[in-house]
Design an enzyme around this catalytic site. Structure first.
Site, short mmCIF file in Angstrom:
data_model
loop_
_atom_site.label_atom_id
_atom_site.label_comp_id
_atom_site.label_asym_id
_atom_site.label_seq_id
_atom_site.Cartn_x
_atom_site.Cartn_y
_atom_site.Cartn_z
N LEU A 83 9.41 8.32 -68.44
CA LEU A 83 8.73 9.54 -68.04
C LEU A 83 7.30 9.44 -68.59
CD1 LEU A 83 11.58 12.06 -68.84
CD2 LEU A 83 10.69 11.52 -66.56
N ASP A 84 6.32 9.53 -67.70
CA ASP A 84 4.91 9.39 -68.08
C ASP A 84 4.26 10.76 -68.23
OD1 ASP A 84 5.08 6.65 -67.98
OD2 ASP A 84 4.21 6.48 -65.97
N GLY A 88 7.06 3.44 -66.09
CA GLY A 88 7.72 2.29 -66.69
C GLY A 88 7.44 1.10 -65.81
N LYS A 89 7.13 -0.04 -66.41
CA LYS A 89 6.78 -1.21 -65.62
C LYS A 89 7.91 -1.61 -64.69
CE LYS A 89 3.98 -4.26 -67.18
NZ LYS A 89 2.77 -3.68 -66.59
N GLY A 90 9.15 -1.48 -65.16
CA GLY A 90 10.29 -1.82 -64.31
C GLY A 90 10.38 -0.92 -63.10
N LEU A 91 10.32 0.38 -63.32
CA LEU A 91 10.40 1.33 -62.20
C LEU A 91 9.26 1.11 -61.22
CD1 LEU A 91 11.27 5.06 -62.18
CD2 LEU A 91 8.99 4.40 -61.39
N SER A 120 -10.96 -6.73 -62.20
CA SER A 120 -11.98 -6.63 -61.15
C SER A 120 -12.45 -8.00 -60.64
CB SER A 120 -13.18 -5.84 -61.66
OG SER A 120 -13.77 -6.49 -62.77
N ASP A 144 1.44 -3.42 -61.85
CA ASP A 144 2.84 -3.36 -61.40
C ASP A 144 2.93 -3.38 -59.88
OD1 ASP A 144 3.67 -3.20 -64.04
OD2 ASP A 144 3.63 -1.02 -64.06
N SER A 199 1.31 6.51 -56.75
CA SER A 199 0.12 5.85 -56.18
C SER A 199 0.45 4.60 -55.38
CB SER A 199 -0.84 5.47 -57.31
OG SER A 199 -0.35 4.37 -58.06
#
Length: 298
Positions: A12-13, A39-42, A215, A244, A283
């Site tokens: 949860l962010d 979470g990087k996995g999610l 970039s 991710d 996003s």
């Protein structure tokens, strides 16, 4: 098409928008707060699924984490291998400044409570031709890699966040290593991008290497060719899920049988769209959006 098992973190962010990152000893009022799934996995699971891959997510949540499983399911990810912990889910505190840059404080929670029995159960239905994506936000990584390799899966590892634990992992089992310049410097002992790739290539001759440079784009090296991909021009709003999104799309495109240049191009387009939007999981674009975009190279 190959299937993808993403064994990774679910967080949860808590996102705070601030004029600048908080300095030591400073108290700073935030402009707003959002609660998102991350979470990087999610994030990588959702990116792969939105890119059109068949994705199953394995991981662990607490009683507070149903939103995480629901968010994955709503993007077409199979959540049947997500188990429940008695303790809290993982979460992050994220500052996003006026330039769209972020800094993140991570609490592992149930992401650090994965058992060998759960790993064995998750791997049961997968085998040769399938992909296993892992990152450094869960425990049992060595066991997951070893058992995944025994099953014949192609292991994709994103060594993030980088720490001393990485060097103890069986990295010789990894088929594709996706890393940024900071992670690459830590792994190779040098900050020069060409040397990073040369050193890691000599260390793991059969591993595909994908060095992301923010970039400045990215460089892919499979031992026979070294391909440079530029970035697509966009206005950065929030870079939280850029890496991710790139990783999830790249693996999904590989699983679909695309060649490396096509995978790099689509992953770069997807990441550019992701940074133009707020939040992590919200996003990440769909493949239709990516293919229909009119972005130009910077």
């Amino acid at each position: 098409m190959s299937r993808i098992l993403s064994y990774g973190s679910l967080n949860l962010d808590y996102v705070y928008h601030v004029p600048h990152f908080v300095a030591p000893g400073e108290t700073l009022a935030s402009c707003s707060r959002d609660v998102n799934c991350g979470g990087k996995g999610l994030n990588q699971s959702i990116a792969s699924a939105r890119a059109g891959a068949t994705v199953c997510h394995a991981g662990k949540i607490g009683p507070d984490g149903q939103l995480l499983a629901d968010t994955l399911a709503s993007s077409g990810v199979d959540t049947s291998l997500i188990s429940l912990s008695s303790g809290p889910s993982g979460h992050t505190i994220i500052q996003v400044d006026s330039q769209g840059q972020n800094c993140i404080l991570l609490y592992g929670g149930s992401n650090q409570k994965i058992t060998h029995q759960e790993v064995d159960l998750a791997l049961e239905g997968f085998g040769p031709g399938d992909y296993l994506i892992v990152q450094n936000e869960i425990n049992c990584l060595d066991y997951i890699m070893e058992q995944g390799a025994k099953k014949g899966l192609s292991i994709v590892f994103n060594p993030s966040p980088i720490d001393e634990h990485i060097s103890t992992l069986p990295l010789h089992l990894v088929s594709l290593l996706v890393f940024n310049e900071i992670e690459g410097a830590a792994l190779a002992g040098t900050s020069e991008e060409g040397q990073i790739l040369d050193i890691l290539r000599s260390r793991w001759p059969s591993c595909q290497l994908l060095l992301t440079l923010g970039s400045h784009g990215c460089i892919y090296d499979d031992g026979t060719q070294r391909i440079t991909q530029g970035v697509y021009r966009t206005k950065a709003v929030d870079t939280t899920a850029a890496g991710d999104t790139f990783t999830g799309y790249f693996v999904a495109c590989l699983a679909a049988g695309m060649d490396a240049p096509s995978c790099l191009n689509l992953a770069s387009r997807a990441a550019a769209i992701a940074v133009s939007r707020p939040g992590a999981a919200p996003s990440i674009p769909t493949m239709d959006e990516v293919r229909g975009s009119t972005l130009s190279l910077a």
